[in-house]
Design a protein around this motif. Structure first.
Motif, mmCIF file in Angstrom:
data_model
loop_
_atom_site.group_PDB
_atom_site.id
_atom_site.type_symbol
_atom_site.label_atom_id
_atom_site.label_comp_id
_atom_site.label_asym_id
_atom_site.label_seq_id
_atom_site.Cartn_x
_atom_site.Cartn_y
_atom_site.Cartn_z
ATOM 1 N N ASP A 1 0.868 -1.180 0.000
ATOM 2 C CA ASP A 1 0.000 0.000 0.000
ATOM 3 C C ASP A 1 0.907 1.233 0.000
ATOM 4 O O ASP A 1 1.678 1.427 0.944
ATOM 5 N N PRO A 2 0.837 2.060 -1.041
ATOM 6 C CA PRO A 2 1.726 3.237 -1.077
ATOM 7 C C PRO A 2 1.552 4.159 0.131
ATOM 8 O O PRO A 2 2.451 4.926 0.454
ATOM 9 N N ARG A 3 0.410 4.089 0.799
ATOM 10 C CA ARG A 3 0.178 4.944 1.971
ATOM 11 C C ARG A 3 0.570 4.254 3.284
ATOM 12 O O ARG A 3 0.312 4.790 4.369
ATOM 13 N N PRO B 1 8.537 6.769 -0.470
ATOM 14 C CA PRO B 1 7.979 7.328 0.779
ATOM 15 C C PRO B 1 9.062 7.924 1.669
ATOM 16 O O PRO B 1 10.257 7.704 1.437
ATOM 17 N N ILE B 2 8.634 8.670 2.673
ATOM 18 C CA ILE B 2 9.568 9.312 3.598
ATOM 19 C C ILE B 2 9.314 8.834 5.028
ATOM 20 O O ILE B 2 8.296 8.203 5.316
ATOM 21 N N THR B 3 10.267 9.130 5.890
ATOM 22 C CA THR B 3 10.089 8.916 7.326
ATOM 23 C C THR B 3 9.236 10.055 7.839
ATOM 24 O O THR B 3 9.721 11.180 7.960
ATOM 25 N N ALA B 4 7.977 9.767 8.107
ATOM 26 C CA ALA B 4 7.034 10.855 8.342
ATOM 27 C C ALA B 4 6.570 10.927 9.801
ATOM 28 O O ALA B 4 6.675 11.978 10.428
ATOM 29 N N LEU B 5 6.067 9.832 10.328
ATOM 30 C CA LEU B 5 5.411 9.900 11.636
ATOM 31 C C LEU B 5 6.429 10.011 12.762
ATOM 32 O O LEU B 5 7.476 9.368 12.740
ATOM 33 N N GLU B 6 6.127 10.835 13.745
ATOM 34 C CA GLU B 6 7.054 11.075 14.868
ATOM 35 C C GLU B 6 7.184 9.769 15.672
ATOM 36 O O GLU B 6 6.179 9.178 16.079
ATOM 37 N N PRO B 7 8.429 9.297 15.901
ATOM 38 C CA PRO B 7 8.623 7.964 16.471
ATOM 39 C C PRO B 7 7.985 7.709 17.835
ATOM 40 O O PRO B 7 7.379 6.652 18.031
ATOM 41 N N PHE C 1 3.278 4.081 4.724
ATOM 42 C CA PHE C 1 4.237 4.853 5.536
ATOM 43 C C PHE C 1 3.559 5.805 6.512
ATOM 44 O O PHE C 1 4.202 6.277 7.447
ATOM 45 N N ILE C 2 2.277 6.104 6.285
ATOM 46 C CA ILE C 2 1.549 6.937 7.261
ATOM 47 C C ILE C 2 0.381 6.177 7.879
ATOM 48 O O ILE C 2 -0.540 6.773 8.428
ATOM 49 N N VAL D 1 -0.723 3.615 10.693
ATOM 50 C CA VAL D 1 -0.288 2.984 11.945
ATOM 51 C C VAL D 1 -0.481 1.468 11.888
ATOM 52 O O VAL D 1 0.310 0.715 12.476
ATOM 53 N N LEU E 1 4.291 7.051 17.484
ATOM 54 C CA LEU E 1 4.041 5.811 16.753
ATOM 55 C C LEU E 1 4.409 4.599 17.606
ATOM 56 O O LEU E 1 3.723 3.569 17.585
#
Lengths: 459, 459
Positions: free
Chosen positions: B39-41, B80-86, B43-44, B46, B89
């Motif tokens: 799923d391309p999404r 994709p990028i590293t997006a969500l704050e660790p 990375f965001i 959860v 998450l």
């Protein structure tokens, strides 16, 4: 006139009552941790917070709310503190719930806009669109000293920083347009960089280039919440806030506050429904009013008197030795006035106490260990009447509930007050959506760049 | 000699292999998002991260690991990028798991020690003692510009700040002694203020009074993780880190790194087991080596060549037009040397490519889109052999696994490699505890004030 026009309209959707529960460790009376069924370590136990949130979600509350501090509280020898960082705790709560909103406090005084924009966008992603940010400034010396400062920044400076901070955060939340993630597996195009924008902010307090490294979150922006009572605070709220927590002590004052805030918001081009006023409310519930009063006195009497005396003296600006438990307040003591945003339950109770000749002990009981918010001591019916009256008259769009004990006091509210409000058609029986904006009846903000693009196309 | 003495001892507990999974969106090959089942999404989402963590927990991994950035990545049009704050998450992941550790990255360059101390202590509380903090400095210009700076702070300055930052955070984590929460319902004493301490730190970079407003967390300190390869980085790791992620490319270099680090740690009075060396490892698994190589080439060929060329050129310090896909690297191109901590898979592969006359396309395939960490392309048996060899020889205490795709590549590892390692007695079959320190065999740090008190009593 406003009330009449809003109730006489057949086309407008019905106003909805909004209810948040403010989860402050074992409850809002400082002795709550001493009750037989309380765990003194609940304030650092995620299971406690999850349990309270699940009770609130089962009752269809709009949101849970978490306060925050950037320093240790005074008098920790007598009561738990606000310890766990809200956004992390709210992620835990979001994982154990499916509908209820999760609103956390974070200070603009000791954070950076880029970090805060990321954290609340992340919370919005992991909660599926249920996040809210309560924007506060931090005014205590203890906090200043934890961040390399010897003094508290002045009021105006704090609010100027906060206003710029909120603007930068909103700009960062607009970094990614809705369509920016393309994810075309056939062509290999992942993102459309034309739909990812720098903030390029240069201001008095911040220089932030952007773009944010978090794509647009489910709600567009997490809901912006604020609690300013001062002129600067009201202005910040009018400009940015979508929900405001007020500490109004009387119906008339709350009505005045709501009208003032909505007038100020109109000056920023915002409609009357764009800002919801939620009044703080501590409840102490009994099957009869006498039982509720007994419960209050028992809870207050469990607070060490030295704690209550020190706290009251501190608020009055005197040393504790000036106050004698079974005597009246000294006649020469000038009470803090109710001007300059001081329209709180505390000030009203002080005035009432002087009028009726309360002893200090009676005054402390009447304050119910409260922190400036209104306390109702009564039956579920009495509390429901009060809530309905305030709501229908427009003195509040809802309430930020601060139960005397948690989870017990919330469970009493849910079992006793909620069914009455539902029968009267004042409060929802089911959620209609899964986002905090949906619960609050707030629009999803349009992305500023998407709006520009749409406007350009429309020409 | 060290190896012999440690294996010949009958009293020392057996060394344990440690495995983390590094969750980088859809996997470590930049094209992972383009596979049919991706799923391309993700990375965001959860749910994606929770699913990966649950696979790792079922296989008894030590921890999940999340990297982080403070700016947007380059070439977001292709991956994709590293997006969500660790930390947020990881709270979501902790809520959906019960044993596996949760390690998150946070930068010392653009945060404040008080905030970081709170966040990781909170994560340790909500996860029941499973939190780790990967301490990094941030060196990219994009991040600097998101925090009011026009230039990246120099290397030495970043590491000096990081070292002071880590010291302050540790001092804050010691604010509350274990016995500080009394919670005596009968007397009303909640906390023993003699067991709550200020940090009173005044240093070159920070002035932090304390105490922290979070009581001592289940692990005492969250586990401190670091990944420094430079001299400054190794020194910071030797002083503070309990686990180190290395990017060593060869067995000999990793062994040298581990020995150097443990020697440096000894200079700070720390034993050889106080710092675990975990080597980064990307795996590309096939039932045969030929199948694994085909999988690698298919994955690499799905990365747009312009992306790979730009990335390779950037690392080589040339413009992309100097590189022709089906020609060798230009003979006059000087390859980056393997000195100064550059002992990475990337440098070794470059040298190997020149030696064997790889075309640029072959070189890019051999790098497998990797970011400097070692790649093994092979069968489960081959991978297990390699892991066992490194582990038993002391070249690594474990691995930070960076699967080609997620969750698929991790599932292949769990199904294929883990049973072999378990049969050979190298990897655990069950968790023995519920904390990250327990999994890693790390002691709970003694509170400095409790230690002083104990020492005073012993006199």
């Amino acid at each position: 006139m406003t009330r009449q026009s809003s109730t006489s309209s057949n086309t407008a959707p019905p106003r909805r009552l909004h209810l948040n529960v403010n989860i402050l460790h074992s409850g809002f009376v400082p002795s709550a941790w001493r009750l037989a069924d309380a765990d003194p370590r609940a304030f650092i136990d995620v299971k406690h917070y999850v349990r309270v949130a699940q009770i609130a979600e089962a009752a269809k509350f709009d949101a849970v709310f978490l306060a925050d501090n950037a320093s240790i509280a005074d008098q920790i020898n007598f009561r738990p503190i606000t310890a766990l960082e809200p956004t992390i705790l709210l992620a835990s709560i979001a994982a154990a719930t499916s509908h209820i909103g999760v609103i956390g406090t974070a200070s603009t005084s000791y954070n950076e806009p880029y970090n805060i924009a990321r954290r609340f966008a992340t919370l919005d992603h992991v909660s599926g669109g249920r996040a809210g940010w309560n924007v506060v400034t931090t005014a205590d010396l203890g906090s200043a000293r934890n961040f390399g400062r010897d003094a508290v920044p002045d009021h105006a400076g704090r609010y100027a920083r906060a206003a710029e901070f909120a603007s930068v955060v909103k700009a960062l939340w607009d970094s990614w347009e809705e369509g920016a993630i393309v994810g075309n597996k056939a062509t290999g195009l992942f993102a459309d960089t034309d739909q990812v924008h720098a903030a390029a902010h240069q201001g008095a307090h911040f220089a932030v280039q952007g773009p944010l490294n978090v794509p647009r979150s489910p709600q567009g922006y997490p809901v912006l919440v604020q609690a300013g009572a001062s002129g600067d605070g009201r202005d910040l709220a009018a400009r940015h806030a979508e929900a405001v927590f007020s500490a109004s002590q009387s119906f008339d004052e709350s009505l005045g506050y709501a009208r003032d805030l909505k007038t100020r918001a109109a000056a920023y081009g915002r409609g009357p429904d764009a800002v919801k006023v939620l009044a703080g409310l501590t409840t102490i519930i009994g099957a009869t009013e006498a039982e509720a009063l007994r419960r209050r006195d028992e809870l207050v009497d469990l607070i060490p008197w030295s704690y209550s005396l020190t706290r009251l003296a501190g608020t009055l600006g005197v040393t504790p030795d000036r106050l004698k438990l079974d005597e009246k307040l000294p006649d020469d003591l000038s009470l803090p006035g109710q001007g300059n945003g001081n329209h709180t339950f505390f000030h009203a109770t002080l005035a009432q106490g002087r009028q009726h000749g309360y002893t200090v002990r009676e005054l402390i009981r009447a304050l119910a260990g409260g922190g400036g918010h209104r306390v109702i001591v009564g039956t579920p019916e009495q509390i429901a009447d009060d809530i309905e009256h305030w709501f229908k008259a427009g003195a509040a769009d809802g309430f930020n509930l601060m139960p005397d004990t948690l989870p017990g006091g919330l469970q009493d509210f849910v079992d006793g007050v909620i069914p009455i409000l539902q029968r009267r058609g004042v409060f929802r029986r089911e959620y209609e959506g899964t986002t905090l904006r949906g619960h609050l009846g707030l629009a999803v903000p349009e992305n500023r760049y998407s709006a520009e693009r749409a406007a350009a196309l429309a020409v």
